[in-house]
Design an enzyme around this catalytic site. Structure first.
Site, short mmCIF file in Angstrom:
data_model
loop_
_atom_site.label_atom_id
_atom_site.label_comp_id
_atom_site.label_asym_id
_atom_site.label_seq_id
_atom_site.Cartn_x
_atom_site.Cartn_y
_atom_site.Cartn_z
N VAL A 1 -2.34 5.58 5.11
CA VAL A 1 -3.03 5.14 3.98
C VAL A 1 -2.58 3.28 4.38
CG1 VAL A 1 -0.26 4.49 4.38
CG2 VAL A 1 -1.63 3.91 1.83
N CYS A 2 -3.86 2.66 3.53
CA CYS A 2 -4.08 1.13 3.16
C CYS A 2 -3.48 1.21 1.38
CB CYS A 2 -4.74 0.93 3.33
SG CYS A 2 -6.78 2.09 3.14
N ARG A 3 -4.56 0.22 1.37
CA ARG A 3 -4.49 -0.39 -0.51
C ARG A 3 -5.28 0.50 -0.99
NH1 ARG A 3 -6.53 -3.95 -4.07
NH2 ARG A 3 -4.93 -4.88 -5.48
#
Length: 111
Positions: free
Chosen positions: A61-63
């Site tokens: 996951v990232c932004r």
């Protein structure tokens, strides 16, 4: 190949017990992250790749999903077959009302 699809899941589909690998920068992590997530910034993946589990569900996951998609591709190309991208990233996690925490007790948010 550019534009190829990476394996992915939505925030609602993240299985219980999955290893959530958060590849955002430190300030993003500090602002808010999923409880139990593991922080490993994207730029550190090549030198710390052995920290990524090779078995079980690993959700990256990232932004919003761009950086995490690149990490999933990188891991797939280096022998991992258990990794998936979190579609929409932490923005989608937050929108799905999934829990978020901070390490300093401040209200969690996605930046």
């Amino acid at each position: 190949m550019f534009g190829s699809q990476v394996p992915s899941v939505t925030a609602a589909e993240v299985p219980d017990g999955a290893y959530l690998l958060d590849v955002r920068e430190q300030d993003e992590w500090d602002a808010g992250h999923a409880p139990g997530a593991h922080h490993l910034p994207m730029q550190e993946i090549p030198v710390r790749i052995e920290e990524v589990p090779a078995d079980g569900d690993v959700i990256v996951v990232c932004r919003v999903g761009g950086r995490s998609s690149q990490v999933v591709n990188y891991l797939l190309n280096n022998g991992w077959d258990n990794v998936r991208n979190l579609t929409g990233g932490m923005k989608a996690w937050e929108a799905a009302s999934r829990p978020m925490v901070t390490d300093d007790g401040n209200p969690a948010r996605v930046i």
